[in-house]
Design a protein around this motif. Structure first.
Motif, PDB file in Angstrom:
ATOM      1  N   ILE A 116       0.876  -1.178   0.000  1.00 26.12           N
ATOM      2  CA  ILE A 116       0.000   0.000   0.000  1.00 26.12           C
ATOM      3  C   ILE A 116       0.912   1.226   0.000  1.00 26.12           C
ATOM      4  CG2 ILE A 116      -1.795   1.255   1.239  1.00 26.12           C
ATOM      5  CD1 ILE A 116      -2.629  -1.398   2.502  1.00 26.12           C
ATOM      6  N   GLU A 117       0.981   1.880  -1.159  1.00 24.22           N
ATOM      7  CA  GLU A 117       1.920   2.988  -1.316  1.00 24.22           C
ATOM      8  C   GLU A 117       1.471   4.213  -0.526  1.00 24.22           C
ATOM      9  OE1 GLU A 117       4.760   2.870  -2.715  1.00 24.22           O
ATOM     10  OE2 GLU A 117       4.612   0.926  -3.719  1.00 24.22           O
ATOM     11  N   SER A 118       2.446   4.957  -0.032  1.00 23.59           N
ATOM     12  CA  SER A 118       2.179   6.211   0.669  1.00 23.59           C
ATOM     13  C   SER A 118       3.232   7.225   0.265  1.00 23.59           C
ATOM     14  CB  SER A 118       2.223   5.997   2.186  1.00 23.59           C
ATOM     15  OG  SER A 118       2.138   7.234   2.869  1.00 23.59           O
ATOM     16  N   GLN A 119       2.798   8.448   0.026  1.00 23.55           N
ATOM     17  CA  GLN A 119       3.737   9.525  -0.308  1.00 23.55           C
ATOM     18  C   GLN A 119       4.402  10.092   0.939  1.00 23.55           C
ATOM     19  OE1 GLN A 119       4.436  10.155  -3.564  1.00 23.55           O
ATOM     20  NE2 GLN A 119       3.030   8.443  -3.890  1.00 23.55           N
ATOM     21  N   SER A 120       3.882   9.717   2.106  1.00 26.60           N
ATOM     22  CA  SER A 120       4.460  10.181   3.371  1.00 26.60           C
ATOM     23  C   SER A 120       5.462   9.159   3.887  1.00 26.60           C
ATOM     24  CB  SER A 120       3.362  10.390   4.423  1.00 26.60           C
ATOM     25  OG  SER A 120       2.420  11.345   3.988  1.00 26.60           O
ATOM     26  N   SER A 121       6.494   9.635   4.546  1.00 22.04           N
ATOM     27  CA  SER A 121       7.473   8.717   5.126  1.00 22.04           C
ATOM     28  C   SER A 121       8.170   9.381   6.307  1.00 22.04           C
ATOM     29  CB  SER A 121       8.512   8.294   4.083  1.00 22.04           C
ATOM     30  OG  SER A 121       9.304   9.406   3.690  1.00 22.04           O
ATOM     31  N   LEU A 146      15.399  12.136  12.935  1.00 24.89           N
ATOM     32  CA  LEU A 146      14.215  11.773  12.155  1.00 24.89           C
ATOM     33  C   LEU A 146      14.192  12.563  10.853  1.00 24.89           C
ATOM     34  CD1 LEU A 146      11.342  11.687  14.820  1.00 24.89           C
ATOM     35  CD2 LEU A 146      12.482   9.732  13.767  1.00 24.89           C
ATOM     36  N   ASN A 147      13.839  11.901   9.770  1.00 24.74           N
ATOM     37  CA  ASN A 147      13.632  12.543   8.476  1.00 24.74           C
ATOM     38  C   ASN A 147      12.138  12.438   8.173  1.00 24.74           C
ATOM     39  OD1 ASN A 147      16.610  12.578   8.033  1.00 24.74           O
ATOM     40  ND2 ASN A 147      16.286  10.375   7.914  1.00 24.74           N
ATOM     41  N   ILE A 148      11.466  13.575   8.173  1.00 25.81           N
ATOM     42  CA  ILE A 148       9.997  13.576   8.121  1.00 25.81           C
ATOM     43  C   ILE A 148       9.518  14.212   6.822  1.00 25.81           C
ATOM     44  CG2 ILE A 148       7.894  14.305   9.312  1.00 25.81           C
ATOM     45  CD1 ILE A 148       9.833  14.685  11.814  1.00 25.81           C
ATOM     46  N   LYS A 149       8.817  13.421   6.032  1.00 28.70           N
ATOM     47  CA  LYS A 149       8.219  13.931   4.794  1.00 28.70           C
ATOM     48  C   LYS A 149       6.761  13.491   4.783  1.00 28.70           C
ATOM     49  CE  LYS A 149       8.615  12.075   0.710  1.00 28.70           C
ATOM     50  NZ  LYS A 149       9.074  11.580  -0.607  1.00 28.70           N
ATOM     51  N   VAL A 150       5.862  14.437   4.836  1.00 29.23           N
ATOM     52  CA  VAL A 150       4.433  14.125   4.937  1.00 29.23           C
ATOM     53  C   VAL A 150       3.676  14.783   3.790  1.00 29.23           C
ATOM     54  CG1 VAL A 150       2.348  14.387   6.333  1.00 29.23           C
ATOM     55  CG2 VAL A 150       4.527  13.844   7.443  1.00 29.23           C
ATOM     56  N   SER A 151       2.863  13.994   3.117  1.00 35.01           N
ATOM     57  CA  SER A 151       2.006  14.515   2.053  1.00 35.01           C
ATOM     58  C   SER A 151       0.578  14.635   2.577  1.00 35.01           C
ATOM     59  CB  SER A 151       2.029  13.583   0.842  1.00 35.01           C
ATOM     60  OG  SER A 151       3.305  13.575   0.240  1.00 35.01           O
ATOM     61  N   SER A 152      -0.049  15.735   2.289  1.00 33.84           N
ATOM     62  CA  SER A 152      -1.434  15.933   2.703  1.00 33.84           C
ATOM     63  C   SER A 152      -2.359  15.026   1.898  1.00 33.84           C
ATOM     64  CB  SER A 152      -1.850  17.386   2.506  1.00 33.84           C
ATOM     65  OG  SER A 152      -1.040  18.244   3.268  1.00 33.84           O
ATOM     66  N   GLY A 153      -3.461  14.613   2.522  1.00 34.57           N
ATOM     67  CA  GLY A 153      -4.448  13.822   1.808  1.00 34.57           C
ATOM     68  C   GLY A 153      -4.365  12.329   2.049  1.00 34.57           C
ATOM     69  N   ASP A 154      -3.470  11.887   2.933  1.00 32.40           N
ATOM     70  CA  ASP A 154      -3.383  10.466   3.268  1.00 32.40           C
ATOM     71  C   ASP A 154      -4.640  10.076   4.047  1.00 32.40           C
ATOM     72  OD1 ASP A 154      -2.786   7.918   4.313  1.00 32.40           O
ATOM     73  OD2 ASP A 154      -0.638   8.359   4.328  1.00 32.40           O
ATOM     74  N   MET A 155      -5.385   9.091   3.553  1.00 31.42           N
ATOM     75  CA  MET A 155      -6.642   8.711   4.184  1.00 31.42           C
ATOM     76  C   MET A 155      -6.446   8.121   5.577  1.00 31.42           C
ATOM     77  SD  MET A 155      -8.856   7.184   0.991  1.00 31.42           S
ATOM     78  CE  MET A 155     -10.323   7.046   2.004  1.00 31.42           C
ATOM     79  N   ARG A 156      -5.212   7.691   5.901  1.00 33.06           N
ATOM     80  CA  ARG A 156      -4.940   7.160   7.238  1.00 33.06           C
ATOM     81  C   ARG A 156      -4.787   8.266   8.268  1.00 33.06           C
ATOM     82  NH1 ARG A 156       0.359   3.757   6.155  1.00 33.06           N
ATOM     83  NH2 ARG A 156       0.780   5.664   4.997  1.00 33.06           N
ATOM     84  N   SER A 157      -4.580   9.475   7.792  1.00 30.13           N
ATOM     85  CA  SER A 157      -4.291  10.584   8.698  1.00 30.13           C
ATOM     86  C   SER A 157      -5.546  11.090   9.394  1.00 30.13           C
ATOM     87  CB  SER A 157      -3.653  11.740   7.914  1.00 30.13           C
ATOM     88  OG  SER A 157      -3.540  12.897   8.719  1.00 30.13           O
ATOM     89  N   PRO A 158      -5.442  11.415  10.689  1.00 29.10           N
ATOM     90  CA  PRO A 158      -6.571  12.050  11.392  1.00 29.10           C
ATOM     91  C   PRO A 158      -6.919  13.414  10.805  1.00 29.10           C
ATOM     92  CG  PRO A 158      -4.936  11.212  12.952  1.00 29.10           C
ATOM     93  CD  PRO A 158      -4.310  11.147  11.595  1.00 29.10           C
ATOM     94  N   MET A 159      -6.043  13.952   9.970  1.00 30.17           N
ATOM     95  CA  MET A 159      -6.259  15.257   9.350  1.00 30.17           C
ATOM     96  C   MET A 159      -7.009  15.168   8.028  1.00 30.17           C
ATOM     97  SD  MET A 159      -4.899  17.768  11.149  1.00 30.17           S
ATOM     98  CE  MET A 159      -4.559  19.043   9.940  1.00 30.17           C
ATOM     99  N   PHE A 160      -7.440  13.963   7.646  1.00 28.24           N
ATOM    100  CA  PHE A 160      -8.007  13.798   6.305  1.00 28.24           C
ATOM    101  C   PHE A 160      -9.255  14.650   6.088  1.00 28.24           C
ATOM    102  CE2 PHE A 160     -10.645  11.452   3.178  1.00 28.24           C
ATOM    103  CZ  PHE A 160      -9.821  11.632   2.082  1.00 28.24           C
ATOM    104  N   GLU A 161     -10.162  14.701   7.076  1.00 27.04           N
ATOM    105  CA  GLU A 161     -11.378  15.507   6.918  1.00 27.04           C
ATOM    106  C   GLU A 161     -11.043  16.986   6.799  1.00 27.04           C
ATOM    107  OE1 GLU A 161     -14.584  14.840   6.375  1.00 27.04           O
ATOM    108  OE2 GLU A 161     -13.935  12.777   6.129  1.00 27.04           O
ATOM    109  N   ILE A 162     -10.050  17.432   7.559  1.00 27.94           N
ATOM    110  CA  ILE A 162      -9.616  18.836   7.467  1.00 27.94           C
ATOM    111  C   ILE A 162      -9.013  19.095   6.092  1.00 27.94           C
ATOM    112  CG2 ILE A 162      -8.348  20.672   8.648  1.00 27.94           C
ATOM    113  CD1 ILE A 162     -10.338  19.205  10.392  1.00 27.94           C
ATOM    114  N   TYR A 163      -8.304  18.112   5.571  1.00 28.61           N
ATOM    115  CA  TYR A 163      -7.714  18.229   4.241  1.00 28.61           C
ATOM    116  C   TYR A 163      -8.802  18.435   3.183  1.00 28.61           C
ATOM    117  CZ  TYR A 163      -5.767  16.648  -0.203  1.00 28.61           C
ATOM    118  OH  TYR A 163      -5.410  16.550  -1.525  1.00 28.61           O
ATOM    119  N   ARG A 164      -9.899  17.678   3.302  1.00 23.32           N
ATOM    120  CA  ARG A 164     -10.995  17.826   2.337  1.00 23.32           C
ATOM    121  C   ARG A 164     -11.608  19.225   2.419  1.00 23.32           C
ATOM    122  NH1 ARG A 164     -14.656  12.473   2.989  1.00 23.32           N
ATOM    123  NH2 ARG A 164     -15.768  13.418   1.239  1.00 23.32           N
ATOM    124  N   GLU A 165     -11.670  19.760   3.619  1.00 20.64           N
ATOM    125  CA  GLU A 165     -12.174  21.125   3.784  1.00 20.64           C
ATOM    126  C   GLU A 165     -11.241  22.121   3.109  1.00 20.64           C
ATOM    127  OE1 GLU A 165     -13.721  24.038   7.436  1.00 20.64           O
ATOM    128  OE2 GLU A 165     -13.000  22.011   7.851  1.00 20.64           O
TER     129      GLU A 165
END
Length: 488
Positions: A116-121, A146-165
């Protein structure tokens, strides 16, 4: 053979005792790709000039060899063999040894042999001294980042609903900028106009009921209580103090699907204000055009608003910016991750709307990063605070970029339960001797994929065996050896 000849010519050209030139120019480093056709499977040859002052005094020769994939750890080179390989090329009484490793803590996952690919790592890099064995687990005394790269819109994220807004808000901004809007599919079955009419009617009925009961509770407070458990308000950044404009935004952003919808809804609201049908409360610091009309309605005097052209879209965008900024402020300040002073750049309404949207996206990306590290890694407050400050500072002077990797120093003990039972993505050891430009290094890198991309590696078994069902993963071995040729 041709690669070795090139390196020989490079070395001879830098040696003033051999070269016919009076003054030998210092050449740039030379790297030659190889096809692994020799017995040791060389992938690169390299040469680099060493200078004493401004004159070449020697050349460093590099040999990069690759093997793999290998599953059996017993077939890997040992530390003693690496030391002996180093001593062949550099006779020194003292040698230093350093270890390094990278582990993946968050990213793409494998479920039933399906990736299951993810753009976040989120990966972690370790560095330590006193290496004792190949593929040893980094000790707790290691230096870790830590090397942190996060892409918005990941459906696993608790921020997903905010992202849709935020995506709806971005669609409005794009519509203003280009003149054409790509409307998102509505989340509500009822039309925007129907929802707005129902909301205004409920406010009027609630106000009458409260007047009859001589209650001091505001209509919006009652409304929030009755809807607090519905999906409309179910989000990570949920606030219990949404004012009239914010609640209207919530309904409209879930149901609007045309310019006409926006104009019709705002027309209903403005008429209700003009005739005194509703007297809603708003936050004191609200800055949208609709909020200003509401303030005017308190004095029974409302400016005329022509709801033509892009004016309705402009007004709705302002409403969304106001609401979402408050959402982010509420979370960041509530979690004590920053102060209002540090957020001034992101909250400024003095710049044009397009720039406001860009800054809001930056603030959203910051929250995606913080929430990912908090939810999935369980980082403590002091690390989240430091990461917040780093992200805020970065985005003040840099463009929005989801590919950017944020770095965060961390104590290995805080994340030991994530990596100690896992296999590294890359594991390395380096033996070095000498100092300054005459330092010579021999290194080994073990990785879950080849570190060179110009050679095709063939395996005698399916790739899944190394990365899926097998308990021991397959590693590719990359060895870099260095020799120092002195001209004196």
């Amino acid at each position: 053979m041709k690669a070795r000849q090139l390196l020989s010519l490079y070395t001879l050209s830098q040696n003033a005792k051999v070269s016919a030139m009076d003054s030998t120019p210092t050449l740039l480093p030379l790297w030659v790709r190889c096809d692994m056709s020799d017995p040791v499977q060389t992938t690169w040859f390299g040469a680099e000039t060493v200078c004493a002052g401004n004159k070449p005094s020697g050349v460093k020769l590099y040999y990069v060899t690759c093997k793999g994939p290998v599953v059996d750890r017993k077939s890997l080179i040992t530390l003693d063999e690496i030391k002996q390989e180093h001593k062949k090329r550099h006779h020194s009484s003292s040698m230093a040894m350093k270890g390094s490793a990278r582990f993946s803590l968050f990213g793409s996952t494998v479920v039933e042999n399906t990736t299951i690919e993810s753009q976040s790592s989120v990966t972690v890099d370790f560095k330590w001294s006193h290496v004792e064995s190949i593929l040893e687990i980094p000790p707790l005394s290691s230096t870790a980042t830590l090397n942190i790269k996060v892409s918005s819109g990941d459906m696993r994220s608790p921020m997903f609903e905010i992202y849709r807004e935020l995506e709806f808000l971005q669609a409005l901004a794009d519509g203003l900028r280009t003149g054409e809007a790509e409307w998102l599919d509505p989340l509500e079955s009822m039309s925007a106009v129907t929802l707005t009419k129902a909301y205004l009617a409920e406010l009027q009925n609630t106000a009458k009921t409260l007047q009859n009961k001589e209650s001091t509770q505001s209509p919006e407070s009652t409304k929030l209580k009755s809807e607090a458990d519905t999906p409309i308000f179910n989000s990570l950044l949920e606030r219990g103090d949404l004012d009239f404009v914010e609640q209207l935004w919530v309904r409209m952003r879930r149901s609007v699907k045309s310019y006409q919808d926006i104009g019709d809804c705002l027309k209903l609201v403005i008429e209700a204000l003009r005739y005194g049908d509703i007297k809603p409360w708003i936050h004191r610091d609200s800055s949208s055009s609709l909020s200003k009309l509401i303030l005017q309605s308190y004095h029974q005097q409302i400016d005329h608003v022509s709801l033509t052209g892009v004016t309705p879209v402009h007004m709705l965008l302002e409403m969304g910016l106001d609401k979402m900024r408050k959402d982010y402020i509420n979370y960041l300040i509530g979690e004590e991750l920053t102060t209002l002073n540090h957020l001034c750049y992101y909250l400024s309404a003095e710049v044009d709307l397009q720039e406001q949207v860009i800054r809001l996206r930056k603030l959203h990306h910051l929250l995606e990063i913080i929430v990912t590290c908090s939810t999935f890694l369980g980082l403590p407050y002091d690390r989240l605070f430091l990461l917040t400050q780093s992200c805020l500072q970065h985005y003040k002077t840099n463009p929005y970029d989801e590919e950017h990797e944020f770095k965060l120093p961390i104590k290995p003990a805080l994340i030991s339960h994530f990596y100690q039972k896992e296999h590294p993505v890359v594991w390395g050891v380096e033996v070095s001797s000498g100092h300054g430009p005459r330092e010579v290094r021999t290194s080994l890198q073990l990785s879950d994929r080849p570190l060179v991309d110009h050679v095709i590696f063939e395996a005698d078994y399916p790739n899944e065996t190394g990365n899926g069902d097998s308990e021991d993963p397959a590693f590719f071995s990359t060895m870099v050896c260095c020799s120092l040729v002195n001209f004196t």
